[in-house]
Scaffold this motif. Structure first.
Motif, PDB file in Angstrom:
ATOM      1  N   GLY A   1     -13.029 -25.141 -36.001  1.00  0.00           N
ATOM      2  CA  GLY A   1     -12.134 -24.062 -36.428  1.00  0.00           C
ATOM      3  C   GLY A   1     -12.670 -23.307 -37.631  1.00  0.00           C
ATOM      4  O   GLY A   1     -12.628 -22.076 -37.674  1.00  0.00           O
ATOM      5  N   LEU A   2     -13.183 -24.032 -38.611  1.00  0.00           N
ATOM      6  CA  LEU A   2     -13.720 -23.377 -39.806  1.00  0.00           C
ATOM      7  C   LEU A   2     -14.963 -22.551 -39.490  1.00  0.00           C
ATOM      8  O   LEU A   2     -15.132 -21.443 -40.008  1.00  0.00           O
ATOM      9  CB  LEU A   2     -14.020 -24.409 -40.888  1.00  0.00           C
ATOM     10  N   VAL A   3     -15.821 -23.086 -38.642  1.00  0.00           N
ATOM     11  CA  VAL A   3     -17.039 -22.350 -38.275  1.00  0.00           C
ATOM     12  C   VAL A   3     -16.688 -21.087 -37.497  1.00  0.00           C
ATOM     13  O   VAL A   3     -17.219 -20.005 -37.787  1.00  0.00           O
ATOM     14  CB  VAL A   3     -18.011 -23.252 -37.483  1.00  0.00           C
ATOM     15  N   ILE A   4     -15.797 -21.192 -36.538  1.00  0.00           N
ATOM     16  CA  ILE A   4     -15.389 -20.005 -35.774  1.00  0.00           C
ATOM     17  C   ILE A   4     -14.791 -18.957 -36.708  1.00  0.00           C
ATOM     18  O   ILE A   4     -15.148 -17.779 -36.644  1.00  0.00           O
ATOM     19  CB  ILE A   4     -14.403 -20.373 -34.647  1.00  0.00           C
TER      20      ILE A   4
ATOM     21  N   ALA B   1      -4.787 -27.510 -34.643  1.00  0.00           N
ATOM     22  CA  ALA B   1      -5.815 -28.275 -33.925  1.00  0.00           C
ATOM     23  C   ALA B   1      -6.189 -29.563 -34.645  1.00  0.00           C
ATOM     24  O   ALA B   1      -6.630 -30.521 -34.018  1.00  0.00           O
ATOM     25  CB  ALA B   1      -7.055 -27.413 -33.725  1.00  0.00           C
ATOM     26  N   VAL B   2      -5.997 -29.613 -35.955  1.00  0.00           N
ATOM     27  CA  VAL B   2      -6.277 -30.831 -36.724  1.00  0.00           C
ATOM     28  C   VAL B   2      -5.108 -31.804 -36.637  1.00  0.00           C
ATOM     29  O   VAL B   2      -5.300 -33.015 -36.468  1.00  0.00           O
ATOM     30  CB  VAL B   2      -6.602 -30.481 -38.195  1.00  0.00           C
TER      31      VAL B   2
ATOM     32  N   LEU C   1     -21.457 -26.987 -31.115  1.00  0.00           N
ATOM     33  CA  LEU C   1     -20.874 -27.767 -32.206  1.00  0.00           C
ATOM     34  C   LEU C   1     -19.931 -28.841 -31.662  1.00  0.00           C
ATOM     35  O   LEU C   1     -19.904 -29.969 -32.170  1.00  0.00           O
ATOM     36  CB  LEU C   1     -20.133 -26.830 -33.163  1.00  0.00           C
ATOM     37  N   ALA C   2     -19.180 -28.520 -30.628  1.00  0.00           N
ATOM     38  CA  ALA C   2     -18.296 -29.505 -30.003  1.00  0.00           C
ATOM     39  C   ALA C   2     -19.109 -30.644 -29.402  1.00  0.00           C
ATOM     40  O   ALA C   2     -18.763 -31.824 -29.575  1.00  0.00           O
ATOM     41  CB  ALA C   2     -17.441 -28.836 -28.924  1.00  0.00           C
ATOM     42  N   VAL C   3     -20.199 -30.312 -28.729  1.00  0.00           N
ATOM     43  CA  VAL C   3     -21.054 -31.344 -28.138  1.00  0.00           C
ATOM     44  C   VAL C   3     -21.660 -32.218 -29.229  1.00  0.00           C
ATOM     45  O   VAL C   3     -21.655 -33.457 -29.128  1.00  0.00           O
ATOM     46  CB  VAL C   3     -22.148 -30.700 -27.258  1.00  0.00           C
ATOM     47  N   VAL C   4     -22.170 -31.598 -30.287  1.00  0.00           N
ATOM     48  CA  VAL C   4     -22.757 -32.370 -31.389  1.00  0.00           C
ATOM     49  C   VAL C   4     -21.712 -33.270 -32.032  1.00  0.00           C
ATOM     50  O   VAL C   4     -21.978 -34.444 -32.319  1.00  0.00           O
ATOM     51  CB  VAL C   4     -23.401 -31.426 -32.436  1.00  0.00           C
ATOM     52  N   GLY C   5     -20.511 -32.753 -32.244  1.00  0.00           N
ATOM     53  CA  GLY C   5     -19.442 -33.557 -32.836  1.00  0.00           C
ATOM     54  C   GLY C   5     -19.111 -34.776 -31.993  1.00  0.00           C
ATOM     55  O   GLY C   5     -18.946 -35.887 -32.517  1.00  0.00           O
ATOM     56  N   LEU C   6     -19.035 -34.574 -30.678  1.00  0.00           N
ATOM     57  CA  LEU C   6     -18.747 -35.703 -29.787  1.00  0.00           C
ATOM     58  C   LEU C   6     -19.902 -36.696 -29.751  1.00  0.00           C
ATOM     59  O   LEU C   6     -19.690 -37.911 -29.733  1.00  0.00           O
ATOM     60  CB  LEU C   6     -18.422 -35.204 -28.384  1.00  0.00           C
TER      61      LEU C   6
ATOM     62  N   ASN D   1     -12.314 -30.928 -34.670  1.00  0.00           N
ATOM     63  CA  ASN D   1     -11.518 -29.692 -34.554  1.00  0.00           C
ATOM     64  C   ASN D   1     -11.539 -28.888 -35.846  1.00  0.00           C
ATOM     65  O   ASN D   1     -11.600 -27.658 -35.819  1.00  0.00           O
ATOM     66  CB  ASN D   1     -10.084 -30.020 -34.156  1.00  0.00           C
ATOM     67  N   LEU D   2     -11.486 -29.572 -36.971  1.00  0.00           N
ATOM     68  CA  LEU D   2     -11.530 -28.883 -38.265  1.00  0.00           C
ATOM     69  C   LEU D   2     -12.844 -28.139 -38.435  1.00  0.00           C
ATOM     70  O   LEU D   2     -12.858 -26.956 -38.805  1.00  0.00           O
ATOM     71  CB  LEU D   2     -11.338 -29.886 -39.409  1.00  0.00           C
TER      72      LEU D   2
END
Length: 180
Positions: A133-136, A108-109, A35-40, A129-130
């Motif tokens: 965090g919500l997914v985790i 984090a937001v 998810l971090a990679v996709v977001g970036l 980050n939002l």
């Protein structure tokens, strides 16, 4: 003391299946990293926002993309550990976990919004980050609910065995005329 059917009373306590919890935690870590990679990739590739990479580094960016993904995975594993601790030590683990995750996600937001970078990078980082965090929080909470168990322990039995019910002896019914 036993119940009507002779069963001994049991001490029933909530517990957690640690193997299932941690298997779900590892899977959540993989999801968070991706998810971090996709977001970036979305921020850099679609919106052309320089998030965690200087201009000219391309859509993938530099080593910060890998670091960001690894940190997201580590946060998911920390959240799993927190849920495990709360599940064995607190009376309402989901409530405490929810509040802790909301506050950590809020930090984090807000944190990227205080940096001295372009406003678009601040907003993109805060949004990523939002979502992470919500997914985790949602995934760890739901898979912990599916890993909950009940541990049953028999209580100590009393010295005397439970009373048994005595029934009067009955004669078998006659089978022939001369048995009567």
């Amino acid at each position: 003391m036993s119940d009507y059917y002779g069963n001994q009373p049991q001490d029933v306590r909530p517990g957690i299946d640690a193997r299932r919890l941690w298997a779900g935690g590892v899977a959540t870590a993989v999801v968070a990293a991706l998810l971090a990679v996709v977001g970036l990739l979305v921020a850099r590739g679609i919106f052309e926002v320089e998030v965690l990479a200087p201009k000219g580094e391309g859509v993938w960016g530099n080593a910060s993309t890998t670091t960001y993904a690894l940190v997201a995975a580590a946060v998911a594993l920390l959240a799993t550990g927190l849920m495990h601790l709360l599940s064995v030590a607190t009376p309402a683990p989901s409530q405490f976990f929810g509040w802790i995750m909301v506050l950590v996600t809020l930090i984090a937001v807000v944190l990227p919004l205080t940096l001295t970078v372009a406003p678009s990078a601040k907003i993109a980082t805060a949004a990523i980050n939002l979502v992470i965090g919500l997914v985790i929080a949602a995934v760890v909470n739901s898979m912990a609910a599916s890993a909950r168990t009940l541990h049953r322990r028999r209580t100590q039995q009393s010295a005397a065995p439970p009373p048994t019910r005595q029934y009067p002896q009955q004669q078998p019914p006659p089978t022939r005329y001369y048995d009567q």
